[in-house]
Design an enzyme around this catalytic site. Sequence first.
Site: not given
Length: 492
Positions: A71, A79, A141, A171-172, A184, A256
């Site tokens: 990601d 990352r 984002r 995404k998403h 989440h 996801d």
Amino acid sequence: MPHDPTLERLANATLLVPFESLQAPRWILDGLADGISGVCLFHNNLESPEQVTALNASLREATDTPLISLDEEGGDVTRIGQARGSDYPGNAALGAVDDTDLTRATLRSLGLQLSGLGFNLDLAPSVDVNVADDNPVIGTRSFGSDAELVARHAAASVQGLQEAGVAACAKHFPGHGATSQDSHHTLPQIEADAELLRRRELLPFRAAVDAGVRSILTAHIELPGLGVEGPATLNRTMLNDLLRDEMGFTGVVVSDAMDMRGVSGEIGIPEASVLAVAAGCDLLCLGRFVYADQVARVRSALVGAVRDGRLSGERLEEAADRNARLRDWIKRSAQERALPGADGGGTERVGLAGARRATRVDGDVPALENPYVVEVDAPAGIAVGEVPWGLGPWFGDTVRVSPEADDPSEQLTAAAGRDLVVVVRDAHRYPSAQEFVSALLGARPEAVVVEMGLPIWRPDCGAYVSTYGAAHVNALSAAELLGSAGALRTAR
């Protein structure tokens, strides 16, 4: 259950798995050799460019062109930039500039850097239209709240990444931007009718498909306006009738993370994985902590579902074929482009240029003398993780405070006789942060406020600086505006 190597290999072909260490464990290398399509790397797998390059080389030795993903959105979700923050400004900043050439160049530069490290699938861009101010999982984002703006930058992002030989993943799907809950933790529901959803949420995905996006990642959200009960990830009508038949998408549908409560909280990861593949997901992103034993249970569940007649063997073959074609595209792209091992130092140049163009100032920033910087802490979302943010690297007297636990009067005392700079991140989402900042401004109305999230809550202050993100380059751009000598040296 008798052993069936062919069926198990087909089940393996649907898996995008995480692992626990800086080096690939034996179960990963053996799994790739036995048909697992690829891996998804997280913070716990990344230590340095040299280590990451060696790790990804070892994965490629296990099988021909495995999917090596992460990601890496740039901006807040990074990352490879975990140590100090990203060298790219992120979607909200790019949307604020609204220059598709800049977005395309930024994502091309990011793609070149990823390719140089050995990655070939980026689970980005986020093309959600962020229309809920209190959205806890999208926010910066997103390119913005206007569907047409998001759509044109979705296309530019896809083009930029894939010009670098890295498969993009929009995404998403079908759009997480109108939610006030985090999938989440729960199953969010979008309250909008079909006409609005098609005009708003789906528009950027249509643009991504038209731009040739190689994969699309699903959302664990419920859309009653489209007749969707339960998570979109598990809905065949959503993934086939809408995404494939109506929108014409022929690439890989990626789930996801299957460990998120929005999809598997009630039924468990193995069962949710069976339902996702049956619905039309080709590649199961299992999550961050789903390791060897749990991966084996997912594989066993898929095999068992075929034997029980709950999942057709043809559906597994179709998914495996799509994933194989994605790997073939990656292999051809690498051969055609003969990509260099790095981007030749252009990363910060492109990223910082975008961050500078995005940064906005309301009011006049004074010439700061001996500034005192107060950073009002805000929790990082699960997708963001613990990535450094703020102005501390450029201002020696910087303090991070908790708006719930700390006393504003103590900071006013410490800042007496000095220029005060207050740094916040998405202050509109946190009443305690607003109260803390208001207390500071009540005594120091001339203070400068720097918002490193979305500039929605705007207090009365001497100057208000908006960076549209908390990446390293966003912060550096703000530090330059505030006259930090360290920032000016860094920028050169």
